[in-house]
Design a protein around this motif. Structure first.
Motif, PDB file in Angstrom:
ATOM      1  N   MET A   1      20.272  -2.759 -63.688  1.00 61.80           N
ATOM      2  CA  MET A   1      20.219  -3.020 -62.270  1.00 61.80           C
ATOM      3  C   MET A   1      20.402  -4.518 -62.043  1.00 61.80           C
ATOM      4  O   MET A   1      19.669  -5.337 -62.587  1.00 61.80           O
ATOM      5  CB  MET A   1      18.872  -2.546 -61.728  1.00 61.80           C
ATOM      6  N   ALA A   2      21.366  -4.891 -61.255  1.00 56.35           N
ATOM      7  CA  ALA A   2      21.656  -6.298 -60.985  1.00 56.35           C
ATOM      8  C   ALA A   2      20.679  -6.860 -59.955  1.00 56.35           C
ATOM      9  O   ALA A   2      20.228  -6.153 -59.060  1.00 56.35           O
ATOM     10  CB  ALA A   2      23.079  -6.438 -60.468  1.00 56.35           C
ATOM     11  N   SER A   3      20.350  -8.129 -60.114  1.00 61.04           N
ATOM     12  CA  SER A   3      19.472  -8.808 -59.167  1.00 61.04           C
ATOM     13  C   SER A   3      20.251  -9.187 -57.920  1.00 61.04           C
ATOM     14  O   SER A   3      21.439  -9.480 -57.986  1.00 61.04           O
ATOM     15  CB  SER A   3      18.896 -10.085 -59.779  1.00 61.04           C
ATOM     16  N   THR A   4      19.564  -9.192 -56.812  1.00 62.91           N
ATOM     17  CA  THR A   4      20.187  -9.702 -55.597  1.00 62.91           C
ATOM     18  C   THR A   4      20.223 -11.214 -55.694  1.00 62.91           C
ATOM     19  O   THR A   4      19.408 -11.816 -56.393  1.00 62.91           O
ATOM     20  CB  THR A   4      19.387  -9.274 -54.351  1.00 62.91           C
ATOM     21  N   PRO A   5      21.154 -11.870 -54.980  1.00 63.78           N
ATOM     22  CA  PRO A   5      21.210 -13.337 -55.056  1.00 63.78           C
ATOM     23  C   PRO A   5      19.881 -13.998 -54.700  1.00 63.78           C
ATOM     24  O   PRO A   5      19.464 -14.934 -55.367  1.00 63.78           O
ATOM     25  CB  PRO A   5      22.313 -13.695 -54.059  1.00 63.78           C
ATOM     26  N   GLN A   6      19.208 -13.508 -53.667  1.00 64.40           N
ATOM     27  CA  GLN A   6      17.928 -14.098 -53.267  1.00 64.40           C
ATOM     28  C   GLN A   6      16.900 -13.972 -54.381  1.00 64.40           C
ATOM     29  O   GLN A   6      16.173 -14.909 -54.671  1.00 64.40           O
ATOM     30  CB  GLN A   6      17.411 -13.443 -51.980  1.00 64.40           C
ATOM     31  N   ARG A   7      16.840 -12.813 -55.003  1.00 69.07           N
ATOM     32  CA  ARG A   7      15.887 -12.606 -56.096  1.00 69.07           C
ATOM     33  C   ARG A   7      16.197 -13.550 -57.254  1.00 69.07           C
ATOM     34  O   ARG A   7      15.303 -14.130 -57.844  1.00 69.07           O
ATOM     35  CB  ARG A   7      15.923 -11.156 -56.559  1.00 69.07           C
ATOM     36  N   SER A   8      17.469 -13.706 -57.557  1.00 71.60           N
ATOM     37  CA  SER A   8      17.867 -14.601 -58.647  1.00 71.60           C
ATOM     38  C   SER A   8      17.446 -16.037 -58.354  1.00 71.60           C
ATOM     39  O   SER A   8      16.983 -16.742 -59.244  1.00 71.60           O
ATOM     40  CB  SER A   8      19.378 -14.545 -58.866  1.00 71.60           C
ATOM     41  N   VAL A   9      17.606 -16.455 -57.118  1.00 74.34           N
ATOM     42  CA  VAL A   9      17.213 -17.812 -56.729  1.00 74.34           C
ATOM     43  C   VAL A   9      15.704 -17.975 -56.868  1.00 74.34           C
ATOM     44  O   VAL A   9      15.221 -18.976 -57.391  1.00 74.34           O
ATOM     45  CB  VAL A   9      17.669 -18.119 -55.278  1.00 74.34           C
ATOM     46  N   GLU A  10      14.962 -16.982 -56.421  1.00 72.55           N
ATOM     47  CA  GLU A  10      13.497 -17.041 -56.515  1.00 72.55           C
ATOM     48  C   GLU A  10      13.036 -17.043 -57.966  1.00 72.55           C
ATOM     49  O   GLU A  10      12.110 -17.763 -58.333  1.00 72.55           O
ATOM     50  CB  GLU A  10      12.859 -15.883 -55.737  1.00 72.55           C
ATOM     51  N   GLU A  11      13.673 -16.246 -58.804  1.00 75.30           N
ATOM     52  CA  GLU A  11      13.328 -16.212 -60.227  1.00 75.30           C
ATOM     53  C   GLU A  11      13.614 -17.553 -60.879  1.00 75.30           C
ATOM     54  O   GLU A  11      12.818 -18.046 -61.677  1.00 75.30           O
ATOM     55  CB  GLU A  11      14.090 -15.093 -60.939  1.00 75.30           C
TER      56      GLU A  11
END
Length: 82
Positions: A1-11
């Motif tokens: 499952m790919a991360s959403t851009p926002q989730r990736s930024v938060e991570e």
């Protein structure tokens, strides 16, 4: 499952924030020594080679990925003994 851009930024932000919590290299060494732990002890607890811990303590490298969290947890726990 790919991360959403926002989730990736938060991570990414969370990882960078945790990395900033690490003490400077000289203090890392001091914490370990005062607690009576060897570099090999730290390496085994974090899941890296002893030489990696040595490089972290000399400031030549910085822990990355899951090792940041593990190293920070070890140092925090060792400070209780230092």
């Amino acid at each position: 499952m790919a991360s959403t851009p926002q989730r990736s930024v938060e991570e990414l932000a969370a990882r960078l924030e945790r990395r900033q919590l690490l003490p400077p290299p000289a203090k890392r060494r001091l914490i370990r020594r005062r607690a009576g732990a060897s570099q090999q002890d730290i390496a085994a607890a974090v899941g890296v080679h002893r030489e990696t811990v040595s490089r972290w303590e000399r400031g030549e490298r910085s822990p990355r990925g899951v090792h940041v969290d593990a190293y920070l947890a070890v140092l925090t726990r060792l400070e209780e003994f230092a």
